[in-house]
Design an enzyme around this catalytic site. Structure first.
Site, PDB file in Angstrom:
ATOM      1  CE  LYS A 137      16.611 -53.568 -22.431  1.00 12.03           C
ATOM      2  NZ  LYS A 137      16.129 -52.646 -23.820  1.00 12.03           N
ATOM      3  CG  ASP A 177      13.473 -51.435 -22.191  1.00 13.18           C
ATOM      4  OD1 ASP A 177      13.321 -51.807 -23.156  1.00 13.18           O
ATOM      5  OD2 ASP A 177      12.617 -52.064 -21.243  1.00 13.18           O
TER       6      ASP A 177
END
Length: 457
Positions: A137, A177
């Site tokens: 991430k 995201d």
């Protein structure tokens, strides 16, 4: 959640406790990361009871430390030529199953703890898809809201100038995201190509269709969430037909969860943004929501201008006071606490499934599980987005595009498989119906076995 019942003095319990206690001492201020780890650890004691080789090879300590955490300064200029500095991150947590894979988040709340929690969850989510992708991430504490296209482009270019050396189609494949959509991915990829001097479409997913992107990617997380809930409902001899649904959020996940739930015969009556929520007892008009959010970029409060019988309320938490059969939290982490969970239960909620990452805290999860509410955890229920990103990688590798229906069919099958894995793992370890335990165990075992096969490194 109900803690697995095992001997408190067992070697497995002592091992799990010792690893978690060491982690708490080491990362005492990383609350989000520790919360994510604790939620998984609670489920894993029975695994170590049955698989003592995991203890022997200290698999747990190896899995909770990221392979690397990359932090860098991002310097950019706004339209008035003022210089700004942000902090960028990429947490490459595990590549046991495949190349690092996970989104980039641009939001002022981004910090190392949040990046680590998201990357840690991503390991097991990606494992559940059955596709060859590891967990990562990244992001930055940059707020795209209120910025011009030129400012966002310059920030993305500056961000990629720092990130490019750590990623690649077979190394680490970022995606979008919160705050990072197809526009931002396009700017990021343009800068990557400029620096590398090569067209490596597989280095980023979430691109625009026609320019390396996959059809159905925008819809994937929301559709996948509903496909997962469909499996939960079928096992409970229920369906979406005539069910009342409340969805938090109004981004891609929420919009397309509402769309698919409505397609299956449900009535969605509420959704929200960071300012407040709307309640439309006649059913949310999805065309209006799409015009507000996708075309005009307005706040959700403007919905009442189109639908005067609807009501808008400032603040987000009140959305969970609206009675519903199915609750789909699709906004952000920890949006449902114990109090909200108890309110949902008192109002007759039958199913809660997480479209956002970790939107329910541990107290809320315990309330749902202990009161017979069907609960779909994020790492399983919202895996449709990353699954379709992996399908985009496959299309990039083969230099072809698949039709929307072809991608959607593959997504549907993947979500069915994820549900089946979670259900089976829960049953195998004595917790039938507990999809939290099932998802954690099914995702963990695949990664743990991979670590054993690769030896110590």
């Amino acid at each position: 959640m109900t803690t697995p019942i095992v001997n408190a003095k067992s070697e497995a319990q002592r091992y799990v406790d010792s690893v978690f206690n060491e982690l708490k001492e080491k990362y005492a201020h990383q609350n989000e990361f520790l919360q994510a780890v604790e939620e998984i650890f609670i489920s894993l004691v029975p695994v170590f009871e049955q698989r003592p080789e995991y203890i022997k090879h200290n698999v747990l300590s190896r899995i909770v430390e990221p392979d690397r955490t990359i932090s860098f300064r991002v310097t950019w200029q706004d339209d008035q030529n003022r210089v700004h500095v942000n902090r960028g991150y990429r947490v490459q947590f595990s590549n046991v199953v495949g190349p690092y894979k996970g989104g980039l988040r641009f939001h002022p709340t981004v910090n190392k703890s949040i990046m680590k929690f998201l990357a840690f969850e991503q390991i097991f989510k990606n494992s559940l898809t059955g596709l060859p992708i590891g967990g990562a991430k990244g992001g930055a504490d940059f707020d795209p809201k209120g910025k011009s296209n030129s400012e966002i482009m310059r920030f993305c270019q500056a961000f990629m100038t720092e990130l490019y050396r750590y990623i690649g189609p077979d190394v680490d494949v970022p995606a979008g995201d919160i705050g990072v959509g197809a526009r931002e991915v396009g700017y990021l990829y343009g800068q990557y190509k400029r620096i590398r001097g090569a067209h490596e479409a597989g280095v980023l997913t979430g691109k625009q269709p026609g320019y390396g992107g996959s059809l159905a990617r925008k819809e994937a997380t929301g559709y996948g969430l509903v496909y997962f809930v469909e499996e939960m409902l079928q096992d409970a001899k229920m369906s979406f037909l005539d069910k009342t649904v409340v969805v938090s959020g109004s981004g891609n996940v929420a919009i397309y969860a509402m769309e698919k739930a409505t397609h299956f015969g449900a009535k969605v009556v509420a959704c929200s943004d960071s300012n407040g929520y709307i309640y439309d007892p006649e059913g949310i008009d999805l065309k209006v929501i799409k015009e507000i959010k996708e075309v005009n970029g307005d706040r959700i409060s403007t919905y009442v201008n189109y639908r005067p019988n609807a009501a808008y309320t400032e603040g987000c938490t009140g959305i969970w006071t609206i009675p519903c059969d199915i609750a789909l939290p699709c906004a952000t982490q920890n949006e449902i606490d114990g109090e909200s969970a108890r309110t949902l239960i008192a109002n007759g909620v039958k199913v809660v499934a997480e479209g956002a990452n970790m939107p329910s805290d541990l107290e809320a999860i315990n309330e749902f599980l202990n009161n017979g509410v069907l609960f779909g955890p994020a790492k399983a229920a919202n895996a449709g987005g990353v699954a379709t990103s992996a399908l985009e990688m496959a299309q990039n590798s083969s230099r072809i595009y698949w039709a929307f229906d072809q991608v959607d069919l593959k997504l549907h099958e993947i979500m069915k498989s994820i549900y089946a894995q979670c259900k089976q793992a829960a049953e195998d370890y004595g917790y039938a119906g507990n999809l939290v335990v099932g998802a954690n165990i099914a995702g963990f075992v695949k990664v743990a076995d991979g670590l054993l096969k690769e030896g110590v490194y």
